[in-house]
Scaffold this motif. Structure first.
Motif, PDB file in Angstrom:
ATOM      1  N   SER A 155       0.769  -0.950   0.067  1.00 39.00           N
ATOM      2  CA  SER A 155       0.058  -0.032   0.203  1.00 39.00           C
ATOM      3  C   SER A 155       0.647   1.180  -0.027  1.00 39.00           C
ATOM      4  CB  SER A 155      -1.030   0.007   1.199  1.00 39.00           C
ATOM      5  OG  SER A 155      -0.179   0.161   2.570  1.00 39.00           O
ATOM      6  N   TYR A 156       2.160   1.236   0.260  1.00 38.00           N
ATOM      7  CA  TYR A 156       2.933   2.164   0.567  1.00 38.00           C
ATOM      8  C   TYR A 156       3.425   2.644  -0.953  1.00 38.00           C
ATOM      9  CZ  TYR A 156       7.047   5.262   0.967  1.00 38.00           C
ATOM     10  OH  TYR A 156       8.079   6.463   0.695  1.00 38.00           O
ATOM     11  N   PHE A 157       3.779   1.599  -1.732  1.00 34.85           N
ATOM     12  CA  PHE A 157       4.202   1.917  -2.923  1.00 34.85           C
ATOM     13  C   PHE A 157       3.082   2.121  -3.961  1.00 34.85           C
ATOM     14  CE2 PHE A 157       7.746  -0.686  -1.299  1.00 34.85           C
ATOM     15  CZ  PHE A 157       8.890   0.480  -1.515  1.00 34.85           C
ATOM     16  N   ASN A 158       1.887   1.332  -3.726  1.00 35.80           N
ATOM     17  CA  ASN A 158       0.622   1.570  -4.722  1.00 35.80           C
ATOM     18  C   ASN A 158      -0.482   1.689  -3.742  1.00 35.80           C
ATOM     19  OD1 ASN A 158      -1.565   1.102  -6.431  1.00 35.80           O
ATOM     20  ND2 ASN A 158      -0.303   0.069  -7.642  1.00 35.80           N
ATOM     21  N   PRO A 159      -1.193   2.855  -3.757  1.00 35.81           N
ATOM     22  CA  PRO A 159      -2.516   3.096  -2.961  1.00 35.81           C
ATOM     23  C   PRO A 159      -3.774   2.034  -3.302  1.00 35.81           C
ATOM     24  CG  PRO A 159      -2.346   4.937  -4.430  1.00 35.81           C
ATOM     25  CD  PRO A 159      -0.802   4.234  -4.445  1.00 35.81           C
ATOM     26  N   LEU A 192      -1.456   8.112  -7.312  1.00 33.29           N
ATOM     27  CA  LEU A 192      -2.499   7.257  -7.755  1.00 33.29           C
ATOM     28  C   LEU A 192      -1.842   5.992  -7.936  1.00 33.29           C
ATOM     29  CD1 LEU A 192      -4.064   9.780 -10.136  1.00 33.29           C
ATOM     30  CD2 LEU A 192      -5.017   8.893  -7.955  1.00 33.29           C
ATOM     31  N   GLY A 193      -2.854   5.002  -8.003  1.00 30.48           N
ATOM     32  CA  GLY A 193      -2.553   3.464  -8.384  1.00 30.48           C
ATOM     33  C   GLY A 193      -3.699   2.753  -8.810  1.00 30.48           C
ATOM     34  N   MET A 194      -3.464   1.647  -9.378  1.00 33.56           N
ATOM     35  CA  MET A 194      -4.407   0.749  -9.880  1.00 33.56           C
ATOM     36  C   MET A 194      -3.718  -0.653  -9.812  1.00 33.56           C
ATOM     37  SD  MET A 194      -4.603   1.621 -13.892  1.00 33.56           S
ATOM     38  CE  MET A 194      -6.071   0.227 -14.101  1.00 33.56           C
ATOM     39  N   ALA A 195      -4.589  -1.672  -9.684  1.00 39.17           N
ATOM     40  CA  ALA A 195      -4.242  -3.031  -9.677  1.00 39.17           C
ATOM     41  C   ALA A 195      -5.230  -4.014  -9.849  1.00 39.17           C
ATOM     42  CB  ALA A 195      -3.623  -3.493  -8.188  1.00 39.17           C
ATOM     43  N   LEU A 196      -4.734  -5.123 -10.751  1.00 39.70           N
ATOM     44  CA  LEU A 196      -5.643  -6.305 -10.763  1.00 39.70           C
ATOM     45  C   LEU A 196      -5.232  -7.238  -9.891  1.00 39.70           C
ATOM     46  CD1 LEU A 196      -7.995  -7.870 -12.665  1.00 39.70           C
ATOM     47  CD2 LEU A 196      -6.118  -8.360 -14.152  1.00 39.70           C
ATOM     48  N   TYR A 253      -2.275 -14.100  -7.814  1.00 39.61           N
ATOM     49  CA  TYR A 253      -1.411 -13.099  -8.433  1.00 39.61           C
ATOM     50  C   TYR A 253      -1.962 -11.642  -8.492  1.00 39.61           C
ATOM     51  CZ  TYR A 253      -5.348 -12.793 -12.017  1.00 39.61           C
ATOM     52  OH  TYR A 253      -6.489 -12.687 -12.671  1.00 39.61           O
ATOM     53  N   TYR A 254      -1.072 -10.705  -8.804  1.00 39.68           N
ATOM     54  CA  TYR A 254      -1.436  -9.309  -8.985  1.00 39.68           C
ATOM     55  C   TYR A 254      -0.738  -8.610  -9.839  1.00 39.68           C
ATOM     56  CZ  TYR A 254       2.593  -8.261  -5.838  1.00 39.68           C
ATOM     57  OH  TYR A 254       3.688  -8.141  -5.210  1.00 39.68           O
ATOM     58  N   PHE A 255      -1.097  -7.636 -10.372  1.00 42.15           N
ATOM     59  CA  PHE A 255      -0.250  -6.737 -11.545  1.00 42.15           C
ATOM     60  C   PHE A 255      -0.820  -5.357 -11.069  1.00 42.15           C
ATOM     61  CE2 PHE A 255      -1.252 -10.705 -13.628  1.00 42.15           C
ATOM     62  CZ  PHE A 255       0.164 -10.965 -14.460  1.00 42.15           C
ATOM     63  N   SER A 256       0.283  -4.491 -10.854  1.00 47.54           N
ATOM     64  CA  SER A 256      -0.338  -3.116 -10.544  1.00 47.54           C
ATOM     65  C   SER A 256       0.697  -1.944 -11.240  1.00 47.54           C
ATOM     66  CB  SER A 256      -0.102  -2.875  -9.040  1.00 47.54           C
ATOM     67  OG  SER A 256       1.311  -2.853  -8.370  1.00 47.54           O
ATOM     68  N   TYR A 257       0.021  -0.627 -11.034  1.00 45.29           N
ATOM     69  CA  TYR A 257       0.906   0.364 -11.499  1.00 45.29           C
ATOM     70  C   TYR A 257       0.586   1.421 -10.561  1.00 45.29           C
ATOM     71  CZ  TYR A 257       2.272   4.704 -14.042  1.00 45.29           C
ATOM     72  OH  TYR A 257       2.732   5.848 -14.199  1.00 45.29           O
ATOM     73  N   ALA A 258       1.292   2.493 -10.276  1.00 43.51           N
ATOM     74  CA  ALA A 258       1.260   3.492  -9.319  1.00 43.51           C
ATOM     75  C   ALA A 258       2.151   4.680  -9.812  1.00 43.51           C
ATOM     76  CB  ALA A 258       1.520   3.199  -7.804  1.00 43.51           C
ATOM     77  N   ALA A 259       1.848   5.844  -9.842  1.00 40.91           N
ATOM     78  CA  ALA A 259       2.282   7.185 -10.063  1.00 40.91           C
ATOM     79  C   ALA A 259       2.514   7.925  -8.818  1.00 40.91           C
ATOM     80  CB  ALA A 259       1.771   7.738 -11.041  1.00 40.91           C
TER      81      ALA A 259
END
Length: 318
Positions: free
Chosen positions: A34-38, A170-174, A179-185
């Motif tokens: 959660s720190y790296f990707n909300p 901001l972040g999003m994840a599947l 498994y999980y895939f995620s991207y954050a800015a």
């Protein structure tokens, strides 16, 4: 030795005066999603976490990082069973990070919110946002310069400077059970909202990609793998990964590598209500880092889970 550390910090400080060049490294990065990707707030449910990283142990002035976080999934508070972990739609979290490196002291608070949309039987699309409030202190008594009358440095010599920065992530994840895939800015406002002694005029946007997989080899052995890739305009892009094996639903062992920088070994212990992890990190040859080892200690506690309503421990932790 102390002067060497200060020269290193000053080099980063002077060469990047207009841009805050910093990056927090964590060998057990998968434990702090959660720190790296909300968007991953509450992914493991309601938890309290603590973390200590002692970098280059035994070297005077070496960086130290302290971290605590609290994540709440309201659906777990209702206590209607394990299925709520899948069906819960909202989660909130607070992360507190304190860094000390040379003349700098950085205290960071990240407040995050995530909303989940169920897209499959056991998968979710997660969207998250976070407010990042940083307080950065500079102790001019610890600044040393090799160049006489350097105007960039002299204005802060033998004095203290403090500034605060408000920014947004901001972040999003599947996500799924396996498994999980995620991207954050991070730093979407580039540090544009600040006050105090402005010695860092901007912050670069940071892009963070993460993915993880797990697989049960036998009833007593599960394999977990994680990858994180970070892009930041004022620093080289970095990729790191780790892989661990959970044995007998209690003990895990693993290895990790931050490409071109460091190698680590991990050991942990898992129970239905908590898990403890330790990592021993050493820089790789040719990385030009100080060769002292780094120690990391991590503890997570699951707030509302009940042992009699849970699946196997390995199905719930990352």
């Amino acid at each position: 030795m102390k002067k060497l550390i200060l020269f290193i910090c000053l080099g980063v400080f002077s060469a990047n005066w207009a841009s805050a060049q910093s990056r927090k490294y964590v060998s057990q990065f998968n434990q702090f999603q959660s720190y790296f990707n909300p968007g991953l707030t509450g992914y493991e449910g309601s938890t309290f976490r603590g973390f200590v990283r002692n970098q280059w142990a035994g070297f005077e002035g070496a960086p130290k990082t302290y971290f605590v976080s609290l994540e709440i999934d309201p659906s777990e508070i209702k206590g209607s069973g394990e299925e709520n972990i899948v069906e819960g739609k909202n989660a909130i979290g607070v992360n507190l990070v304190k860094d000390q490196y040379g003349p700098f002291k950085d205290t960071e608070m990240v407040i995050s919110y995530a909303s989940r949309i169920r897209v499959g039987k056991s998968s979710n699309l997660r969207l998250g946002a976070a407010m990042n409030y940083s307080m950065v202190g500079l102790d001019g008594n610890n600044l040393t310069t090799e160049q006489a009358d350097d105007p960039t440095v002299n204005q802060f010599l033998n004095s203290f400077a403090n500034m605060t920065i408000l920014d947004f992530n901001l972040g999003m994840a599947l996500t799924s059970q396996n498994y999980y895939f995620s991207y954050a800015a991070h730093n979407l406002n580039r540090g544009g909202i600040s006050s105090g002694d402005i010695f860092l005029e901007s912050k670069p946007i940071v892009s963070i990609f993460q993915t993880g997989f797990r697989h049960s080899v036998t009833p007593n052995v599960s394999i977990f793998s994680h990858v994180m890739y970070r892009i930041q305009s004022d620093l080289p892009s970095t990729m790191e990964f780790n892989i661990k094996a959970l044995l007998m639903e209690k003990v895990w062992v693993g290895v990790g590598h931050r490409i071109d920088y460091a190698f680590n070994m991990q050991l942990g212990y898992a129970m239905p209500k908590f898990k403890f992890g330790y990592a021993y990190e050493m820089p790789v040859s040719g990385s030009y880092l100080i060769p002292n080892p780094t120690h990391e200690f991590m503890l997570s506690y699951y707030l509302f889970r009940k042992s009699d309503s849970m699946r196997k421990v390995g199905d719930l932790i990352w």
